[in-house]
Design a protein around this motif. Structure first.
Motif, PDB file in Angstrom:
ATOM      1  N   UNK A   1      12.941 -10.711 -24.941  1.00  0.00           N
ATOM      2  CA  UNK A   1      12.672  -9.336 -25.385  1.00  0.00           C
ATOM      3  C   UNK A   1      11.406  -9.479 -26.445  1.00  0.00           C
ATOM      4  N   UNK A   2      10.747 -10.408 -25.999  1.00  0.00           N
ATOM      5  CA  UNK A   2       9.389 -10.564 -26.918  1.00  0.00           C
ATOM      6  C   UNK A   2       8.331  -9.849 -26.788  1.00  0.00           C
ATOM      7  N   UNK A   3       7.590  -9.171 -27.345  1.00  0.00           N
ATOM      8  CA  UNK A   3       6.389  -8.567 -27.249  1.00  0.00           C
ATOM      9  C   UNK A   3       5.403  -9.183 -27.826  1.00  0.00           C
ATOM     10  N   UNK A   4       4.441  -9.750 -27.363  1.00  0.00           N
ATOM     11  CA  UNK A   4       3.400 -10.688 -27.994  1.00  0.00           C
ATOM     12  C   UNK A   4       2.512  -9.526 -28.820  1.00  0.00           C
ATOM     13  N   UNK A   5       2.559  -8.284 -28.300  1.00  0.00           N
ATOM     14  CA  UNK A   5       1.508  -7.495 -28.808  1.00  0.00           C
ATOM     15  C   UNK A   5       2.129  -6.865 -30.510  1.00  0.00           C
ATOM     16  N   UNK A   6       3.451  -7.253 -30.470  1.00  0.00           N
ATOM     17  CA  UNK A   6       3.846  -6.523 -31.730  1.00  0.00           C
ATOM     18  C   UNK A   6       3.711  -7.486 -32.891  1.00  0.00           C
ATOM     19  N   UNK A   7       4.094  -8.955 -32.910  1.00  0.00           N
ATOM     20  CA  UNK A   7       3.685  -9.822 -34.015  1.00  0.00           C
ATOM     21  C   UNK A   7       2.827 -10.920 -33.307  1.00  0.00           C
ATOM     22  N   UNK A   8       2.204 -10.799 -32.506  1.00  0.00           N
ATOM     23  CA  UNK A   8       1.323 -11.941 -31.879  1.00  0.00           C
ATOM     24  C   UNK A   8       2.335 -12.926 -31.295  1.00  0.00           C
ATOM     25  N   UNK A   9       1.876 -14.029 -30.654  1.00  0.00           N
ATOM     26  CA  UNK A   9       2.614 -15.210 -30.399  1.00  0.00           C
ATOM     27  C   UNK A   9       1.788 -16.471 -30.185  1.00  0.00           C
ATOM     28  N   UNK A  10       2.461 -17.500 -30.767  1.00  0.00           N
ATOM     29  CA  UNK A  10       1.725 -18.824 -30.835  1.00  0.00           C
ATOM     30  C   UNK A  10       2.215 -19.719 -29.454  1.00  0.00           C
TER      31      UNK A  10
END
Length: 273
Positions: free
Chosen positions: A133-142
């Motif tokens: 359930x990770x949205x990279x558009x919410x907090x970014x993603x490294x």
């Protein structure tokens, strides 16, 4: 005039067939020669159902340096292209994610003036976004390969999700050997120490493995960073480190963008902050 060969690099997705794009399947079926490097026997069987003549690319084990195997893969891929054949090289997942040989073959073919393209596919990262359930558009993603993350001292933001792939192969230039627990645990111990410089020892991460078969669930095992060194992992394990919380908002920037209401609140939602 001799026919000019061509190269298509395609991916099967993580769950073969169900995650293989229509474009990838069409490329496989239309090719004169299909070569593959995939991770499980079900995918091999499925590929040979589409193309009975499909051939496996070299994938040695033990202490053979991966770079040498990848070089051999590239030559195996390009040889029939140079002969004028339409070649489809198939890799599991997304062919452009953690597949050095795929990128090298594409570059070399283009450098020789041969038509070459890569088709996108479903990667472990796409599965991780969906399963966790990770949205990279919410907090970014490294996203980093674990050994590269360590040896290059990569800077990272504790307020953004951190994904570290190939954690079982930290410091290992060869291939994964599950029996070599000393090497595996040493790599995990060093990774744990580096992460604990920025996160609390009790911070929970997730050891993630995407499901290869639709009837199987993905692996999502919670582990504290303190306990990471002794965690059970496999050659396809990825570490997901959740953020410590949202990053602080720059009020001056909000005002500059016309987003501040004057009392410090934000007019629109910024990634759920």
């Amino acid at each position: 005039m001799a026919t000019k060969g061509s190269l298509v690099i395609a991916g099967t997705g993580i769950q073969w067939a169900g995650q293989t794009t229509h474009a990838a399947r069409t490329a496989i079926e239309a090719a004169d020669r299909v070569l593959f490097a995939v991770a499980d026997p079900w995918t091999v069987q499925w590929l040979r159902g589409l193309k009975p003549s499909a051939e496996s690319l070299p994938y040695a084990s033990g202490d053979t340096p991966r770079r040498l195997i990848y070089q051999e893969m590239v030559q195996r891929i390009l040889a029939p292209v140079r002969e004028g054949l339409r070649v489809c090289a198939v890799f599991y997942g997304h062919p452009g994610v953690l597949h050095d040989a795929a990128h090298a073959a594409l570059r070399q073919a283009r450098a020789e003036g041969l038509p070459a393209r890569m088709l996108p596919g479903v990667s472990f990262l796409d599965c991780l976004y969906a399963d966790l359930g990770v949205d990279p558009g919410q907090h970014g993603c490294q996203v980093h390969e674990a050994t590269d993350f360590l040896i290059r001292g990569r800077a990272f933001d504790v307020h953004s999700p951190l994904v570290l792939s190939q954690i079982a192969a930290i410091g290992n230039p060869g291939f994964f050997d599950a029996a070599n627990t000393e090497r595996i645990q040493r790599g995990l111990r060093v990774l744990s120490e580096v992460l604990r410089r920025r996160y609390p020892a009790s911070h929970e991460a997730i050891i993630y493995e995407a499901a290869v078969l639709p009837i199987h669930p993905p692996r999502m095992t919670r582990v504290t960073l303190e306990a990471l060194a002794t965690a059970a992992i496999s050659d396809v394990s990825t570490l997901y480190v959740p953020p410590l919380g949202p990053a602080p908002v720059d009020e001056d920037m909000l005002a500059l963008l016309g987003m501040s209401s004057g009392d410090g609140t934000i007019r629109s939602t910024l990634g759920g902050d």
